[in-house]
Design a protein around this motif. Sequence first.
Motif, PDB file in Angstrom:
ATOM      1  N   CYS A   1     -13.313  63.526  35.815  1.00  0.00           N
ATOM      2  CA  CYS A   1     -11.921  63.833  35.479  1.00  0.00           C
ATOM      3  C   CYS A   1     -11.438  63.031  34.283  1.00  0.00           C
TER       4      CYS A   1
ATOM      5  N   MET B   1     -14.293  67.478  35.456  1.00  0.00           N
ATOM      6  CA  MET B   1     -13.952  67.758  36.851  1.00  0.00           C
ATOM      7  C   MET B   1     -13.343  69.154  36.954  1.00  0.00           C
TER       8      MET B   1
ATOM      9  N   CYS C   1      -7.732  59.621  38.810  1.00  0.00           N
ATOM     10  CA  CYS C   1      -8.674  58.500  38.760  1.00  0.00           C
ATOM     11  C   CYS C   1      -8.565  57.621  39.998  1.00  0.00           C
ATOM     12  N   SER C   2      -8.466  58.252  41.170  1.00  0.00           N
ATOM     13  CA  SER C   2      -8.418  57.394  42.350  1.00  0.00           C
ATOM     14  C   SER C   2      -9.253  57.873  43.524  1.00  0.00           C
ATOM     15  N   CYS C   3     -10.190  58.797  43.316  1.00  0.00           N
ATOM     16  CA  CYS C   3     -11.001  59.220  44.456  1.00  0.00           C
ATOM     17  C   CYS C   3     -12.509  59.141  44.189  1.00  0.00           C
ATOM     18  N   ALA C   4     -12.897  59.224  42.939  1.00  0.00           N
ATOM     19  CA  ALA C   4     -14.313  59.163  42.547  1.00  0.00           C
ATOM     20  C   ALA C   4     -15.153  60.295  43.139  1.00  0.00           C
TER      21      ALA C   4
ATOM     22  N   CYS D   1     -15.768  62.908  41.693  1.00  0.00           N
ATOM     23  CA  CYS D   1     -16.094  63.696  40.497  1.00  0.00           C
ATOM     24  C   CYS D   1     -17.146  62.950  39.689  1.00  0.00           C
TER      25      CYS D   1
ATOM     26  N   LEU E   1     -16.564  59.216  35.566  1.00  0.00           N
ATOM     27  CA  LEU E   1     -15.780  60.064  36.456  1.00  0.00           C
ATOM     28  C   LEU E   1     -15.450  61.329  35.665  1.00  0.00           C
TER      29      LEU E   1
ATOM     30  N   GLY F   1     -13.102  66.622  43.266  1.00  0.00           N
ATOM     31  CA  GLY F   1     -11.849  66.415  42.532  1.00  0.00           C
ATOM     32  C   GLY F   1     -10.671  66.235  43.454  1.00  0.00           C
ATOM     33  N   LEU F   2     -10.880  65.458  44.501  1.00  0.00           N
ATOM     34  CA  LEU F   2      -9.871  65.341  45.555  1.00  0.00           C
ATOM     35  C   LEU F   2      -8.508  64.865  45.039  1.00  0.00           C
ATOM     36  N   CYS F   3      -8.508  63.943  44.099  1.00  0.00           N
ATOM     37  CA  CYS F   3      -7.223  63.372  43.651  1.00  0.00           C
ATOM     38  C   CYS F   3      -6.658  64.130  42.458  1.00  0.00           C
ATOM     39  N   GLY F   4      -7.317  65.187  42.047  1.00  0.00           N
ATOM     40  CA  GLY F   4      -6.781  65.999  40.959  1.00  0.00           C
ATOM     41  C   GLY F   4      -6.812  65.296  39.609  1.00  0.00           C
ATOM     42  N   GLY F   5      -7.627  64.264  39.489  1.00  0.00           N
ATOM     43  CA  GLY F   5      -7.826  63.655  38.172  1.00  0.00           C
ATOM     44  C   GLY F   5      -6.967  62.452  37.871  1.00  0.00           C
TER      45      GLY F   5
END
Lengths: 406, 108
Positions: free
Chosen positions: B88, B27, B46-49, B51, B86, B40-44
């Motif tokens: 990230c 990501m 693991c909560s936005c998918a 990526c 994912l 990469g909305l959640c910055g990695g």
Amino acid sequence: MCVAEADPILNQPQIYDPYEYALHDDPYPVYRRLRDEFPLYYNRKHDFYAVSRYADCMTVLRNFKTFINGKSTTLEKEVIPGSLPFILSMDPPDHTRLRHLMVNQFRPHNVAPLEEVVRETARKLLAPHAGTGRIDIIADFAAKLPMAIICALMGVDPADEDMLRGWTDDIVHREDGSNEIVEVNITGTRNLLGYFEEMIQGRLARGEVGEDIVGQLIAFEQQGKLNHAEVLGYLYLLAIAGNETTTKLIGNFTYQLWENRHERDRLIGDPSLAAGAVEETLRIDGPTQMQGRETAEPFELHGHTIPAGSKVAVILTSGNRDERHYDDPETYRMDRGSRDHLGFGGGLHSCLGAALARLEGRIALEEMLATMPDWDIDLASTRRMHSAYVRGYTHLPLTFTPRSAA
Amino acid sequence: MSDVDFTYIQPDGEEKQVEAMEGMTLMEAALFNGIDGIQGLCGGICSCATCHVALDKELYDKLDAPSEGEAEMIAMLDDHGPTSRLGCQVSISEALRGARIRVLGTEA
Ligand code: HEM
Ligand code: FES
């Protein structure tokens, strides 16, 4: 600044000053005007640009090489004297190194086991008020819950929680209309950093490093992955970031669900909607209203060149209400299901504690629904926090039908 | 740490070869290189998918299997396949040298 005299951006009416207390009551009509009339806005008094549309906020958050976090994500030219570098004030590759050290334990899956302790803490805080029919949901509950959890994760003595919260409040305080650093910012910073330093030295002296966050950070330093200033900076930021915003989130959904009572009625019937209510609050009335960046190079936007070295405000909650991105954005709909809001920012610096904040928010709401589902707000006695960055209440007194002790 | 070169296949089919530092994630390397379809909305965490990528079967098998949390996220995606990951959650290592990473461009 070397903006040409004739530049129309210099003649924009000055409608957005995030430091003015008057804006904090209801900034949303101002954001709407910014989106519609001044998608690239320039504030002359404080010398910063602002973006307010969803797509522009995303552009800035994504282009981290042009829009750097630099020394800080505030619009102030100076940082608080005596403060240390922390993850939010870093850019890659240092940022990447620091983030990777902690990212794993903040994933939803690894935060989920905290559910029980969060719920227990929430119940313990609400219980003494259940029979009285009144509570200041901020002072008595929302200010205490996140601090208790982050302190537990860091291994801070629960007796010290109120003291730490006082210092974090000091650090973010600003006077009306001013973005100057004030004395309490400096003393708060010194106190908080001093507290963590003492904690670390105490553990080293006892030869017990521990397995909580403080212990992990000490171990990273011993392995050469962090320097000492970075350890302290990390603890400093976690204490601030994990506290203020989650408190305000709880207050903001308390208000939103009171204002939108039909949504609260649906929640009472089906508490499994609580996660959606938290998410929708983050979108429509998120605690973090705005974050700053600094341009590392000139950038062209809406027909204007933002010069290198400019401060840029990213108005996240304006992006979240952008009618160019969301249908009917000013309506609170907890089953909207949008997780692409900017309530936690987005991209490399996106909130590290988002999963924890979501967990705390959901459980706080579930427990409030169980204890005081018919809460009423005494609007006249509410008080707001005054911050350019964070929106929410400092006092939010509620009344509700008292429950007899079970 | 050394650089590893590999290729992203963006959602529109255009390929982009990149060099990325070992230890970064797929990501992050995508954001560093302006790859379309990875937000990469959640910055990695693991909560936005946002990526979502698909790997070649051979590479997928070579890497550690996704964690439980990642597997749950992937299972919820409409367009997931047997080699979905994912981005990230995938660290860049020697195993990725020369790899071709298909970006699925899943929105939040
Ligand atoms: C509702 C509660 C919260 C909100 C609205 C919130 C909001 C945000 C936002 C918008 C950012 C991005 C700032 C930027 O890009 O400039 C951020 C970053 C951050 N947040 Fe939160 N936050 C919350 C709770 C928490 C909690 C509970 C923690 C920790 C336990 C936390 C830790 C952090 C950290 C460490 C960063 C910096 C990440 C980085 O720079 O990579 N936050 N938060
Ligand atoms: S960046 Fe959000 S899940 Fe990968």
